[in-house]
Design a protein around this motif. Structure first.
Motif, short mmCIF file in Angstrom:
data_model
loop_
_atom_site.label_atom_id
_atom_site.label_comp_id
_atom_site.label_asym_id
_atom_site.label_seq_id
_atom_site.Cartn_x
_atom_site.Cartn_y
_atom_site.Cartn_z
N ILE A 108 39.56 20.49 65.27
CA ILE A 108 40.79 20.49 64.61
C ILE A 108 41.83 21.72 64.87
CG2 ILE A 108 39.95 18.81 62.60
CD1 ILE A 108 40.29 21.29 60.76
N LYS A 109 43.21 21.15 64.93
CA LYS A 109 44.12 22.31 65.10
C LYS A 109 44.42 23.02 63.73
CE LYS A 109 45.88 20.21 69.29
NZ LYS A 109 47.01 19.75 69.89
N ASP A 110 44.95 24.06 63.71
CA ASP A 110 45.17 24.78 62.46
C ASP A 110 46.52 24.09 61.78
OD1 ASP A 110 45.52 26.65 60.35
OD2 ASP A 110 46.51 28.24 61.73
N LEU A 111 46.45 23.73 60.56
CA LEU A 111 47.42 22.88 59.85
C LEU A 111 47.89 23.76 59.09
CD1 LEU A 111 45.53 19.48 59.06
CD2 LEU A 111 46.94 20.15 61.14
N ASP A 112 47.85 24.86 58.65
CA ASP A 112 48.41 25.72 57.68
C ASP A 112 49.90 25.90 57.73
OD1 ASP A 112 45.94 26.22 56.83
OD2 ASP A 112 45.57 28.40 57.44
N GLY A 113 50.43 26.05 58.88
CA GLY A 113 51.82 26.26 59.04
C GLY A 113 52.75 24.81 59.13
N LEU A 114 51.92 23.77 59.50
CA LEU A 114 52.74 22.58 59.48
C LEU A 114 52.86 21.77 58.19
CD1 LEU A 114 50.79 21.17 62.42
CD2 LEU A 114 52.77 22.38 62.70
N ASP A 115 52.24 22.11 57.12
CA ASP A 115 52.74 21.26 55.85
C ASP A 115 53.63 21.85 54.96
OD1 ASP A 115 51.39 23.60 55.28
OD2 ASP A 115 49.68 22.82 54.05
N PHE A 116 54.49 22.77 55.53
CA PHE A 116 55.76 23.38 54.47
C PHE A 116 56.90 23.37 55.63
CE2 PHE A 116 52.71 24.20 51.66
CZ PHE A 116 53.30 24.12 50.51
N ARG A 117 58.00 23.29 55.51
CA ARG A 117 59.20 23.39 56.32
C ARG A 117 59.28 24.73 56.80
NH1 ARG A 117 63.91 21.43 53.56
NH2 ARG A 117 62.94 19.34 53.86
N VAL A 118 58.92 25.82 55.99
CA VAL A 118 58.88 27.06 56.32
C VAL A 118 57.27 27.57 56.57
CG1 VAL A 118 59.11 29.50 55.66
CG2 VAL A 118 60.88 27.76 55.11
N GLN A 119 56.92 27.53 57.93
CA GLN A 119 55.34 27.85 58.21
C GLN A 119 54.64 28.98 57.31
OE1 GLN A 119 54.88 27.99 62.13
NE2 GLN A 119 55.58 25.77 62.56
N GLU A 120 55.41 29.85 57.09
CA GLU A 120 54.65 31.10 56.49
C GLU A 120 54.51 30.64 54.83
OE1 GLU A 120 52.74 34.16 55.80
OE2 GLU A 120 53.52 33.51 57.69
N GLN A 121 55.18 29.61 54.26
CA GLN A 121 54.88 29.28 52.86
C GLN A 121 53.50 28.52 52.89
OE1 GLN A 121 58.23 26.88 51.79
NE2 GLN A 121 59.38 28.67 50.89
N GLY A 122 53.36 27.92 54.01
CA GLY A 122 52.04 27.14 53.98
C GLY A 122 50.84 28.14 54.09
N ARG A 123 51.08 29.01 55.00
CA ARG A 123 49.89 30.11 55.22
C ARG A 123 49.76 30.67 53.92
NH1 ARG A 123 53.15 30.73 60.09
NH2 ARG A 123 51.77 29.37 61.71
N ARG A 124 50.88 31.06 53.11
CA ARG A 124 50.38 31.97 51.83
C ARG A 124 49.81 31.07 50.70
NH1 ARG A 124 56.27 34.28 50.83
NH2 ARG A 124 56.82 32.96 52.32
N LEU A 125 50.29 29.89 50.75
CA LEU A 125 49.75 28.84 49.86
C LEU A 125 48.20 28.69 50.01
CD1 LEU A 125 49.81 27.08 47.21
CD2 LEU A 125 50.58 25.29 48.85
N ASN A 126 47.78 28.50 51.48
CA ASN A 126 46.48 28.35 51.78
C ASN A 126 45.55 29.34 51.26
OD1 ASN A 126 44.26 26.82 52.94
ND2 ASN A 126 44.65 28.27 54.48
#
Length: 142
Positions: free
Chosen positions: A54-72
């Motif tokens: 699977i491809k890394d989805l951390d940056g795709l689930d938020f409009r601001v990619q860094e928010q997704g990475r931090r939440l993860n």
């Protein structure tokens, strides 16, 4: 929920679907040769293998990619980098979408689909396909 509504059309009075992931977006799938090798060669040999491609989805689930990475990183429910088992990935990636594609016309339960056009994980075009092919007479796509 969509699967249950197809199988038991009178179980719900209606369903609301928010970005339903009934199919995997073509942009997120690995190359065809990889999927065929995993589906027909590796899955039968190593179904418990935790290396679903699977491809890394951390940056795709938020409009601001860094928010997704931090939440993860702070979310206790996150898989925190763990990958699903190969057999699970194959069922979600191959078996269910094939079954769903054959049964879209059997969805008679009234439904509402809410799906944004900027969603990179679940393709909005697939929600349009569900809307177009379902036989329900009371349906809406927003």
């Amino acid at each position: 929920m969509t699967c249950m509504a197809v199988q038991r059309p009178t179980f719900f009075r209606g369903i609301a679907l928010i970005c339903p992931m009934l199919f995997v977006s073509e942009e997120l799938k690995p190359p065809m040769i990889v999927t065929q090798v995993f589906k027909h060669l590796i899955k039968p040999l190593l179904p418990q293998w935790p290396l679903t491609p699977i491809k890394d989805l951390d940056g795709l689930d938020f409009r601001v990619q860094e928010q997704g990475r931090r939440l993860n990183k702070v979310n206790p429910m996150s898989m925190q980098g763990l990958k699903p088992r190969l057999a699970t990935g194959c069922e979600l990636g191959f078996t269910f979408p094939e079954w769903m594609a054959l049964n879209l016309t059997n969805l008679r339960t009234p439904f509402l689909i809410m799906h944004g056009n900027k969603d990179f994980i679940t393709d909005a075009g697939l929600s349009q396909r569900l809307f177009d092919e379902a036989s329900a007479t009371d349906k809406a796509l927003l």
